[in-house]
Design a protein around this motif. Structure first.
Motif, short mmCIF file in Angstrom:
data_model
loop_
_atom_site.label_atom_id
_atom_site.label_comp_id
_atom_site.label_asym_id
_atom_site.label_seq_id
_atom_site.Cartn_x
_atom_site.Cartn_y
_atom_site.Cartn_z
N PHE A 24 0.86 -1.39 0.21
CA PHE A 24 -0.18 0.22 -0.12
C PHE A 24 0.51 1.00 -0.05
N ILE A 25 1.96 1.14 0.36
CA ILE A 25 3.02 2.38 0.69
C ILE A 25 3.36 2.19 -1.26
N PRO A 26 3.12 3.46 -1.82
CA PRO A 26 3.56 3.57 -3.65
C PRO A 26 5.13 3.17 -3.62
N TRP A 27 5.57 2.76 -4.34
CA TRP A 27 6.80 2.22 -5.03
C TRP A 27 7.59 1.25 -3.86
N ILE A 31 6.78 -1.15 -8.29
CA ILE A 31 7.53 0.15 -9.34
C ILE A 31 6.91 0.69 -10.78
N PRO A 32 5.41 1.01 -10.18
CA PRO A 32 4.95 1.62 -11.15
C PRO A 32 5.81 1.73 -12.95
N LEU A 33 5.31 1.51 -14.66
CA LEU A 33 5.75 1.73 -14.90
C LEU A 33 4.45 1.70 -15.83
N THR A 39 7.87 -5.95 -10.22
CA THR A 39 6.90 -6.27 -9.15
C THR A 39 8.24 -6.62 -8.00
N ILE A 40 8.08 -6.29 -6.11
CA ILE A 40 8.92 -6.47 -5.89
C ILE A 40 8.92 -7.32 -4.80
N VAL A 41 7.87 -7.62 -4.46
CA VAL A 41 7.14 -7.74 -2.79
C VAL A 41 7.36 -9.28 -3.04
N GLN A 42 7.43 -9.81 -4.12
CA GLN A 42 7.36 -11.60 -3.99
C GLN A 42 9.05 -11.33 -3.14
N ILE A 43 10.12 -10.79 -2.67
CA ILE A 43 10.96 -11.60 -2.42
C ILE A 43 11.24 -11.74 -0.91
N LEU A 168 12.61 -10.45 -16.54
CA LEU A 168 13.91 -10.95 -16.33
C LEU A 168 13.99 -9.56 -15.54
N ALA A 169 13.69 -8.09 -14.50
CA ALA A 169 14.05 -7.82 -14.11
C ALA A 169 13.71 -7.96 -12.51
N GLU A 170 12.53 -8.87 -12.85
CA GLU A 170 12.05 -9.24 -10.97
C GLU A 170 12.95 -10.24 -10.82
N MET A 171 13.60 -11.34 -12.11
CA MET A 171 14.33 -12.31 -11.39
C MET A 171 15.34 -11.80 -11.17
N LEU A 172 16.08 -11.00 -11.24
CA LEU A 172 17.64 -10.57 -11.25
C LEU A 172 17.52 -9.32 -10.03
#
Length: 190
Positions: A24-27, A31-33, A39-43, A168-172
């Motif tokens: 719920f906190i932007p960014w 990360i909106p594009l 998505t980095i929440v999966q980490i 690929l970005a999320e994988m990296l």
């Protein structure tokens, strides 16, 4: 034994709080594009899944899915009509938590080292992207096409594009960040 369960519950509660903040906190978690997000929440889900077990991984994945669903209800975007379908927002995240925990359990029994968590991060992120985009294709491709303003016949190309760019970005990101977090938290858990 009781102390160990309380400690585990505390860590899982902290990870759940992080999921709430990331959602719920932007960014912080997305990360909106334009109409898509990296998505980095999966980490956070993969961290709990890789350090604990299938139960924790599935629970964190399910919590993330419900939060993602709620996010699209209270903070709508152009693609929210797609993600208000729980088969797109909840089910893939639940499965990501479960599958990441299964992979982590297998790899940790066979190998050790930072690279194991990097592999878990990369595969877990790819799993999430593949499951979400697969669910969009199976359960919401018409809504996705309408949200993006394209014909339904273009959806396969768009999904492949998202997998190749976002995926690929999320994988990296996951492969780089998960080992750092997992090894630090693993020391605390011992």
């Amino acid at each position: 034994m009781h102390e160990k369960k309380v400690y585990r519950l505390a860590i899982v509660s902290l990870l759940t709080a992080v999921l709430l903040l990331q959602t719920f906190i932007p960014w912080l978690g997305y990360i909106p594009l334009g109409p898509i997000s990296i998505t980095i929440v999966q980490i956070t889900v993969m961290l709990g899944a890789s350090l604990f077990d299938k139960q924790v991984g599935t629970m964190l994945g399910g919590i993330w899915g419900v939060l993602a669903w709620l996010r699209h209800l209270v903070q709508p975007t152009v693609v929210s009509p797609v993600f208000i379908n729980p088969l797109v927002s909840v089910l893939p995240r639940l499965l990501t938590g479960f599958l990441t925990a299964v992979l982590a359990s297998y790899l940790r029994k066979k190998f050790s080292g930072r690279w194991v968590y990097a592999l878990i991060g990369a595969v877990g992120a790819l799993c999430n992207t593949g499951l979400v985009m697969g669910a969009i294709y199976l359960f919401a491709r018409a809504a996705y096409a309408q949200a993006l303003g394209v014909s339904e016949s273009a959806i396969v190309s768009i999904i492949l594009g998202v997998v190749l760019t976002n995926g690929l970005a999320e994988m990296l990101a996951s492969a780089l960040v998960l080992p750092l977090l997992a090894q630090a938290l693993q020391k605390v858990l011992k």
